[in-house]
Design an enzyme around this catalytic site. Structure first.
Site, PDB file in Angstrom:
ATOM      1  N   HIS A 154      -2.495  -1.209  -3.442  1.00  0.00           N
ATOM      2  CA  HIS A 154      -3.760  -0.212  -3.131  1.00  0.00           C
ATOM      3  C   HIS A 154      -3.451   0.883  -4.065  1.00  0.00           C
ATOM      4  O   HIS A 154      -2.426   1.828  -4.065  1.00  0.00           O
ATOM      5  CB  HIS A 154      -3.693   0.201  -1.757  1.00  0.00           C
ATOM      6  CG  HIS A 154      -4.094  -0.958  -0.721  1.00  0.00           C
ATOM      7  ND1 HIS A 154      -4.009  -1.023   0.264  1.00  0.00           N
ATOM      8  CD2 HIS A 154      -4.592  -2.103  -1.154  1.00  0.00           C
ATOM      9  CE1 HIS A 154      -4.267  -1.891   1.122  1.00  0.00           C
ATOM     10  NE2 HIS A 154      -4.702  -2.778   0.128  1.00  0.00           N
ATOM     11  N   ASP A 168      -4.417  -5.011   5.806  1.00  0.00           N
ATOM     12  CA  ASP A 168      -4.890  -5.827   4.566  1.00  0.00           C
ATOM     13  C   ASP A 168      -3.644  -6.607   4.356  1.00  0.00           C
ATOM     14  O   ASP A 168      -2.489  -6.264   4.195  1.00  0.00           O
ATOM     15  CB  ASP A 168      -5.090  -4.857   3.459  1.00  0.00           C
ATOM     16  CG  ASP A 168      -5.645  -5.499   2.339  1.00  0.00           C
ATOM     17  OD1 ASP A 168      -6.271  -6.773   2.454  1.00  0.00           O
ATOM     18  OD2 ASP A 168      -5.783  -5.059   1.131  1.00  0.00           O
ATOM     19  N   SER A 214       0.925  -1.228  -0.009  1.00  0.00           N
ATOM     20  CA  SER A 214       0.032   0.095   0.054  1.00  0.00           C
ATOM     21  C   SER A 214       1.031   1.303  -0.113  1.00  0.00           C
ATOM     22  O   SER A 214       1.757   1.381  -0.993  1.00  0.00           O
ATOM     23  CB  SER A 214      -0.989  -0.087   1.364  1.00  0.00           C
ATOM     24  OG  SER A 214      -1.818   1.075   1.141  1.00  0.00           O
ATOM     25  N   MET A 230      -0.562   0.915   4.903  1.00  0.00           N
ATOM     26  CA  MET A 230      -1.081   1.192   5.890  1.00  0.00           C
ATOM     27  C   MET A 230      -2.135   0.124   6.213  1.00  0.00           C
ATOM     28  O   MET A 230      -2.573  -0.732   5.389  1.00  0.00           O
ATOM     29  CB  MET A 230      -1.850   2.652   5.772  1.00  0.00           C
ATOM     30  CG  MET A 230      -2.840   2.669   4.638  1.00  0.00           C
ATOM     31  SD  MET A 230      -3.647   4.079   4.359  1.00  0.00           S
ATOM     32  CE  MET A 230      -4.768   3.597   3.125  1.00  0.00           C
TER      33      MET A 230
END
Length: 337
Positions: free
Chosen positions: A186, A282, A160, A279
């Protein structure tokens, strides 16, 4: 309290971003600026923690401003760009220059509610970024020597915030015949294709944005398209991917967990799972499922992460075999094959 400065030549966009950020009590929008010249003065006077930056502006474009900013006063920058091919390409340039994240303009890919959630989460993550880990002039990594012929393995990677440059570092080291690789980064739709194209031009392996039914093969990495989940599937000895809609997982689509859980199911012990900088949580549950299915698993270490959220959660849940610095990740993957 995270202090944010919003920089955009559109008064409407400045208002939308400022209003949505102001919804969170932990964020303070300390000001806004219509161009880089005003932004420069306000950075000095208001000392923001995070900057949101449009990259297509008059007087001085955002990339020129970002280049100067990273040289003289490095700080976390989230690029807010249009979904046009030009905007996507400029966003990739901005990430290479040191921006930590990218979002699309209001109304182009998100509802206002989704924009608010994404913007707030990414600003909070950006505030935690370790700017000393940003490399604004990356040195190209040489690919490793070709692997000996092996049974078909699968590499699955999730990332991410800060992941675009981390993935560049890892994939540039992959040998030309590296095992098939599936990746979730992401990133909004449209940007993932520009990102894949950028990597394809600098890596020994082929890198593409995934499409429904793509067959996996050695020397190919597939990146999940923005706003779609990607899952691994298998028919006999052949692996392929499916591209799906579906609810967001950890507020993300694509989600790392969705990919990793499918890899655990269909590849089992024939997989290597990797969680890089980012962050949130996930990927943590999915990596644990991969490990329980017999896969080898790796997390990027705290020292080399831009944001240590995702690797930290994966480690805490017991899904990680090896914790490696970013420069060691590619070699660590190949050792586990």
């Amino acid at each position: 309290m995270v202090k944010v400065l919003v920089v955009d030549d559109s008064a409407l966009v400045r208002k939308v971003l400022s209003d949505e950020l102001a919804r969170d009590p932990e964020i303070s929008v300390v000001g806004s600026a219509p161009d880089p010249y005003v932004a420069r003065d306000k950075i000095l006077s208001l000392a923001p923690d995070v900057l949101t930056l449009d990259i297509e502006m008059p007087r001085m474009d955002g990339l020129s401003f970002l280049r100067k900013l990273m040289k003289h006063k490095p700080m976390p920058v989230i690029v807010v760009s249009s979904l046009t091919p030009k905007g996507s390409e400029m966003a990739m340039d901005a990430l290479a220059l040191g921006a930590v994240d990218v979002l699309c303009k209001p109304g182009e890919a998100y509802t206002i509610g989704e924009l608010s959630r994404e913007l707030i989460a990414r600003v909070k993550a950006a505030a935690k970024v370790r700017m000393d880990n940003r490399v604004s002039t990356p040195v190209p990594s040489k690919p490793m020597e070709s692997l000996k012929a092996t049974t078909l393995k699968i590499i699955a990677i999730g990332a991410s915030t800060g992941g675009t440059e981390a993935l560049r570092e890892v994939l540039q080291r992959f040998p030309v015949n590296a095992p098939p690789t599936v990746i979730v980064q992401h990133m909004p739709e449209k940007f993932t294709k520009a990102f894949a194209d950028r990597l394809n031009g600098i890596c020994a392996i082929d890198v593409r944005e995934a499409q429904e039914g793509d067959t996996l093969r050695p020397g190919l990495a597939l990146i999940a398209p923005g706003n779609k989940h990607m899952v691994l599937q298998r028919s006999g000895a052949v692996y392929s991917v499916a591209i799906k809609d579906g609810p967001r997982v950890h507020h993300q689509r694509p989600a790392v967990d969705v990919l990793f859980k499918s890899v655990a199911r269909f590849a089992g012990k024939n997989a290597v799972g990797v969680v890089l900088t980012g962050m949130g949580a996930d990927g943590a549950d999915g990596l644990l499922e991969m490990k329980q299915a017999g896969a080898s698993t790796i997390a990027q270490d705290e020292k080399s992460c831009i944001v240590f959220g995702m690797p930290k959660e994966a480690i805490a849940r017991g899904g990680v075999d090896s914790i490696l610095s970013l420069e060691m990740v590619a070699g660590g993957i190949m050792q586990k094959l």
